[in-house]
Design a protein around this motif. Structure first.
Motif, PDB file in Angstrom:
ATOM      1  N   UNK A 164       0.814  -1.223   0.000  1.00 48.13           N
ATOM      2  CA  UNK A 164       0.000   0.000   0.000  1.00 48.13           C
ATOM      3  C   UNK A 164       0.845   1.269   0.000  1.00 48.13           C
ATOM      4  N   UNK A 165       2.107   1.172   0.443  1.00 49.78           N
ATOM      5  CA  UNK A 165       2.928   2.386   0.477  1.00 49.78           C
ATOM      6  C   UNK A 165       3.119   2.983  -0.925  1.00 49.78           C
ATOM      7  N   UNK A 170       2.670   7.363  -4.906  1.00 55.34           N
ATOM      8  CA  UNK A 170       2.161   7.896  -6.170  1.00 55.34           C
ATOM      9  C   UNK A 170       1.352   9.165  -5.905  1.00 55.34           C
ATOM     10  N   UNK A 171       0.510   9.126  -4.866  1.00 54.66           N
ATOM     11  CA  UNK A 171      -0.272  10.326  -4.515  1.00 54.66           C
ATOM     12  C   UNK A 171       0.682  11.473  -4.188  1.00 54.66           C
ATOM     13  N   UNK A 172       1.702  11.187  -3.370  1.00 54.19           N
ATOM     14  CA  UNK A 172       2.642  12.231  -2.956  1.00 54.19           C
ATOM     15  C   UNK A 172       3.395  12.796  -4.166  1.00 54.19           C
ATOM     16  N   UNK A 210      -7.294   8.423  -0.581  1.00 54.17           N
ATOM     17  CA  UNK A 210      -6.788   8.620  -1.937  1.00 54.17           C
ATOM     18  C   UNK A 210      -5.675   7.592  -2.237  1.00 54.17           C
ATOM     19  N   UNK A 211      -4.800   7.399  -1.238  1.00 48.08           N
ATOM     20  CA  UNK A 211      -3.683   6.468  -1.421  1.00 48.08           C
ATOM     21  C   UNK A 211      -4.206   5.040  -1.597  1.00 48.08           C
ATOM     22  N   UNK A 212      -5.256   4.709  -0.819  1.00 49.79           N
ATOM     23  CA  UNK A 212      -5.830   3.365  -0.911  1.00 49.79           C
ATOM     24  C   UNK A 212      -6.419   3.129  -2.310  1.00 49.79           C
ATOM     25  N   UNK A 213      -7.147   4.154  -2.789  1.00 46.32           N
ATOM     26  CA  UNK A 213      -7.725   4.020  -4.144  1.00 46.32           C
ATOM     27  C   UNK A 213      -6.627   3.908  -5.199  1.00 46.32           C
ATOM     28  N   UNK A 301      -9.634  -8.270   6.672  1.00 42.90           N
ATOM     29  CA  UNK A 301     -11.087  -8.424   6.564  1.00 42.90           C
ATOM     30  C   UNK A 301     -11.617  -7.944   5.201  1.00 42.90           C
ATOM     31  N   UNK A 302     -10.901  -7.012   4.553  1.00 41.49           N
ATOM     32  CA  UNK A 302     -11.354  -6.583   3.222  1.00 41.49           C
ATOM     33  C   UNK A 302     -10.760  -7.473   2.117  1.00 41.49           C
ATOM     34  N   UNK A 303     -10.142  -8.578   2.512  1.00 46.58           N
ATOM     35  CA  UNK A 303      -9.598  -9.522   1.531  1.00 46.58           C
ATOM     36  C   UNK A 303      -8.180  -9.164   1.094  1.00 46.58           C
ATOM     37  N   UNK A 304      -7.652  -8.043   1.615  1.00 46.19           N
ATOM     38  CA  UNK A 304      -6.314  -7.625   1.193  1.00 46.19           C
ATOM     39  C   UNK A 304      -5.267  -8.614   1.691  1.00 46.19           C
TER      40      UNK A 304
END
Ligand code: ARG
Length: 421
Positions: A164-165, A170-172, A210-213, A301-304
Motif C-alpha cells: 500500500x505504500x 504515487x499520490x505524494x 486517496x492512497x488506498x484508491x 477483513x477486506x480480503x487484502x
C-alpha cells in the motif's frame, strides 16, 4: 592435519591393544565448553578391562601421555581432556590454506543441492539501509561457504516492491513531486515525498483514502499508476546497483514481492483445502497454538493480502523451482517472530522444504536507542557510511604515514572495499 587422529594416537600409545584405533577415534567427543578442552576421551569403556573406576583410569592414563604436542592434557572425572596447542594449530591451518590456495576446505557434502538465499531485499523508493547492507554481506559470505561445501546457492534479492505504500508514494509524487528532481536524485526525492505524505495525512486523513484508491488502481494494472511504479522501481534498482557494484556483490534473481503478487491464490487455496484458514474478526488467520505462536494473519477483513501472503507464495515458488536442500532468509532479528510464524504455516501446509527453512538473523542498528525509520526521517544512508569508512582510513594514514604514495587506494582498501569482497 586430523586432530582426532593425533589424539587417537596419544591414547593408543598408553594402551596395550585394549581398544582398536577405530574404537578410540569413534569415542572421542567434543566437550560442551572450551574450558574442558578441544577433544575428550571418555574412560568408561575401559573400566571392565582394567577393573578400576573410570576416574582412576583417566588419571592414570594422563600421567603416561606424552603432552609435548598439546597445550595441556588433563583428567576431569571420567574424561581425558585434550587442549590443542593453539599456536601450532593456527600455524598448521594457515600453512594448509597457503598450500591448498582456493581449493582449501572444498568438499562435496552439499551434493550440488540448491540453496536459495533470501538476501539484501531492500525496499523500493527508500534508501538501502544498514540492515540491508548486513543482509547483503552476510548473505554473500554464506553463499561462498555453501559453494565450498558443495551446494549451489541462489542469491535471491527479494525486493520490497509492492504494498500500500506505493499508493501513498504515487499520490505524494503527483501532488508535490516532479520528474526532473526524481531523475536528478531519485531515492532522496522519493523519500522526501513519502515523508511529506506522512506529515500531511495527520491533518488531512482523506489523503489515506486517496492512497488506498491509488494502490487499488495499481493492483488492477491501471496504466498511469503502473508506469509510475515501474519507473520508481527502475530508478531505485539503478541506485541499489551502484552500491552492489561497490561491494562486488551480484544476485541470481531480483524477484521481489510484486513478482509474487499474482501467485498468491495457490497458497491461500492450499490453506483452505487443509482447513487451516479460520475466520477471526472478519479476517482469515492460521492458528499456530501448536507452535506456541500467535495466529498468522493471512488475509485482512477486506480480503487484502499481506507480507506473509506474498512470502507463502514465494516459498511455494522456490520449493517448486529449486527443490531446495535448504531455504535461507538473511533478515534482521526484528523479524524473528515473523519467520517463526512463516515456517510454522509452511509446515502446516506440508511444503516439503519447510523443514529446512532457516532464518539467519542479525542485530538491529539504532540511532540514539531508536529504531531507524524512513517515515520519521531517522535514517543512515549506506552510501555515506561507506564514504565515511574511506575518509576515516585516510585520516589515519595522514596521521601515521603521511608519505605513503598511494594514499587513496590504500584508504579505500582499508576502509571497506576489500573487506567485503
Ligand atoms: N524488504 C524487507 C525489509 O526490508 C525484507 C524482506 C525479507 N525477505 C522476505 N522474504 N520476507 O524489511
Amino acid at each position: 592435519m586430523d586432530y582426532k587422529a593425533q589424539v587417537t594416537n596419544s591414547i593408543l600409545s598408553v594402551l596395550n591393544d585394549e581398544l582398536s584405533s577405530a574404537e578410540v577415534y569413534e569415542k572421542l567427543e567434543k566437550p560442551k565448553s572450551l574450558s574442558m578442552g578441544d577433544l575428550a576421551f571418555p574412560a568408561f569403556s575401559l573400566a571392565k578391562v582394567f577393573h578400576k573406576a573410570p576416574n582412576q583410569i583417566a588419571t592414570d592414563l594422563v600421567a603416561k601421555i606424552d603432552q609435548t604436542s598439546y597445550e595441556k592434557v588433563e583428567a576431569k572425572g571420567a574424561y581425558i581432556n585434550f587442549f590443542l596447542d593453539k599456536g601450532k594449530f593456527s600455524s598448521q591451518v594457515l600453512t594448509n590454506i597457503i598450500e591448498e590456495g582456493s581449493t582449501y576446505g572444498q568438499n562435496d557434502n552439499g551434493k550440488g543441492g540448491n540453496v536459495p538465499i533470501d538476501m539484501s531485499s531492500p525496499n523500493i523508493a527508500k534508501p538501502i539501509s544498514m540492515g540491508h547492507l548486513r543482509s547483503t554481506v552476510i548473505g554473500n559470505s554464506i553463499a561462498k561457504l555453501l559453494v565450498k561445501n558443495g551446494y549451489h546457492p541462489i542469491k535471491d534479492n527479494h525486493l520490497g516492491d509492492w504494498g500500500t505504500q506505493f499508493g501513498k508514494l504515487i499520490v505524494a509524487y503527483k501532488k508535490w513531486g516532479n520528474e526532473a528532481d526524481v531523475k536528478k536524485d531519485p531515492i532522496n526525492n522519493l523519500v522526501k515525498y513519502y515523508v511529506k505524505f506522512h506529515k500531511e495525512d495527520k491533518e488531512h486523513p482523506e489523503l489515506d483514502d486517496e492512497a488506498r484508491e491509488t494502490f487499488k488502481k495499481l493492483e488492477d494494472g491501471n496504466k498511469e499508476e503502473l508506469e509510475l511504479w515501474k519507473w520508481f522501481r527502475r530508478v531505485s534498482l539503478e541506485s541499489f546497483n551502484k552500491i552492489y557494484d561497490k561491494l562486488g556483490v551480484t544476485f541470481d534473481t531480483y524477484n521481489g514481492e510484486a513478482f509474487y503478487n499474482d501467485k498468491m491464490d495457490e497458497g491461500i487455496q492450499i490453506l483452505k483445502d487443509k482447513g487451516l484458514l479460520v475466520e477471526s474478526r472478519g479476517a482469515q488467520v492460521v492458528n499456530l497454538d501448536k507452535y506456541k505462536l500467535n495466529p498468522a494473519l493471512i488475509l485482512k477483513s477486506d480480503g487484502a493480502t499481506l507480507y506473509i501472503t506474498r512470502d507463502i507464495a514465494t516459498a511455494i515458488y522456490r520449493d517448486r523451482t529449486y527443490k531446495p536442500a535448504m531455504n535461507l532468509y538473511v533478515v534482521g532479528s526484528e523479524q524473528t517472530y515473523y519467520f517463526k510464524q512463516l515456517k510454522a504455516v509452511l509446515l502446516e501446509m506440508g511444503l516439503p522444504s519447510a523443514e529446512n527453512l532457516h532464518h539467519i538473523p542479525f542485530g538491529l542498528i539504532t540511532v540514539n536507542g531508536k529504531k531507524l525509520s524512513t517515515r520519521s526521517g531517522r535514517i543512515i544512508l549506506l552510501d555515506e557510511v561507506l564514504d565515511d569508512a574511506i575518509n576515516l582510513a585516510k585520516k589515519q594514514i595522514e596521521a601515521k604515514n603521511p608519505d605513503l604514495a598511494n594514499k587513496d587506494e590504500v584508504a579505500k582498501e582499508v576502509g571497506w572495499c576489500d573487506y567485503f569482497r
